[in-house]
Scaffold this active site. Sequence first.
Site, mmCIF file in Angstrom:
data_model
loop_
_atom_site.group_PDB
_atom_site.id
_atom_site.type_symbol
_atom_site.label_atom_id
_atom_site.label_comp_id
_atom_site.label_asym_id
_atom_site.label_seq_id
_atom_site.Cartn_x
_atom_site.Cartn_y
_atom_site.Cartn_z
ATOM 1 N N CYS A 42 0.837 -1.197 0.000
ATOM 2 C CA CYS A 42 0.000 0.000 0.000
ATOM 3 C C CYS A 42 0.873 1.249 0.000
ATOM 4 C CB CYS A 42 -0.910 -0.004 1.229
ATOM 5 S SG CYS A 42 -2.068 1.384 1.291
ATOM 6 N N ASP A 44 0.413 3.794 1.685
ATOM 7 C CA ASP A 44 0.367 4.403 3.019
ATOM 8 C C ASP A 44 1.781 4.659 3.543
ATOM 9 O OD1 ASP A 44 0.165 4.603 5.990
ATOM 10 O OD2 ASP A 44 -1.955 4.220 5.604
ATOM 11 N N ARG A 46 2.913 4.884 6.376
ATOM 12 C CA ARG A 46 3.267 4.176 7.606
ATOM 13 C C ARG A 46 3.731 2.752 7.359
ATOM 14 N NH1 ARG A 46 -2.487 5.034 10.286
ATOM 15 N NH2 ARG A 46 -2.975 4.460 8.111
ATOM 16 N N HIS A 98 -2.439 -3.760 5.068
ATOM 17 C CA HIS A 98 -2.258 -3.393 6.473
ATOM 18 C C HIS A 98 -3.605 -3.093 7.102
ATOM 19 C CE1 HIS A 98 -2.869 1.033 5.979
ATOM 20 N NE2 HIS A 98 -2.457 0.773 4.747
ATOM 21 N N CYS A 101 -6.405 0.184 6.826
ATOM 22 C CA CYS A 101 -6.160 0.759 5.500
ATOM 23 C C CYS A 101 -7.288 1.718 5.114
ATOM 24 C CB CYS A 101 -6.051 -0.352 4.466
ATOM 25 S SG CYS A 101 -5.776 0.229 2.777
#
Length: 211
Positions: A42, A44, A46, A98, A101
């Site tokens: 992803c 993302d 993080r 994750h 999400c």
Amino acid sequence: MHSYEKLLLENKAWASEQVADDPQYFERLAHLQKPEFLWIGCSDSRVPADKITGTQPGEIFVHRNVANLVVNTDVNLLAVLDYAVTHLKVRHVIVCGHYGCGGVKAAATKTDFKPVLNMWLRNIKDVIRHHRDELDAIADEEQRSDRLVELNVIEQVYNLAKTTIIQRCWQKEQRPHLHGWVYGLKDGIIKPVFEMNAGTHIDEIYEYDNL
């Protein structure tokens, strides 16, 4: 100082540290790339693949998009997959989602996110439709979202297996193995949720005879 300028300063400091520890570090990297893994993750911020797996530059080939999707019309993803499998000879392809999400949560709503995001998130809505009975049976909203994250990863692994890129390599070289993982933002631990060994039989309509 602008925020982006700090990134450039941090880059110089990092490069200096690498050379101080290993003077030949960048020279080796410049002439060698033999990763064993392709990571489809992803976007993302993080969930950085190298950080959470402890891998170094040159060890893992990475593609990232919103909600770690494998879409059969995504030329970007397919180009990365083809290069990794056919030319870099990776032995493992990992789809890593994750928990928590945002893309998965958005797809579970009826909110209009305008054309481009709607088009992309529709792929996750299809996952919801395929698994609606299981998801509807989960009363707790967070647990239901977490399970959707897992189911989305599983479906993306299947989408990999449906590509001729993977099937051709399965037939000729018995690689790569496919893995579905989910990363926990709350504890930093990766949970394996699905594995598909090279050569695994899938629905015959997706299997090609003349590869």
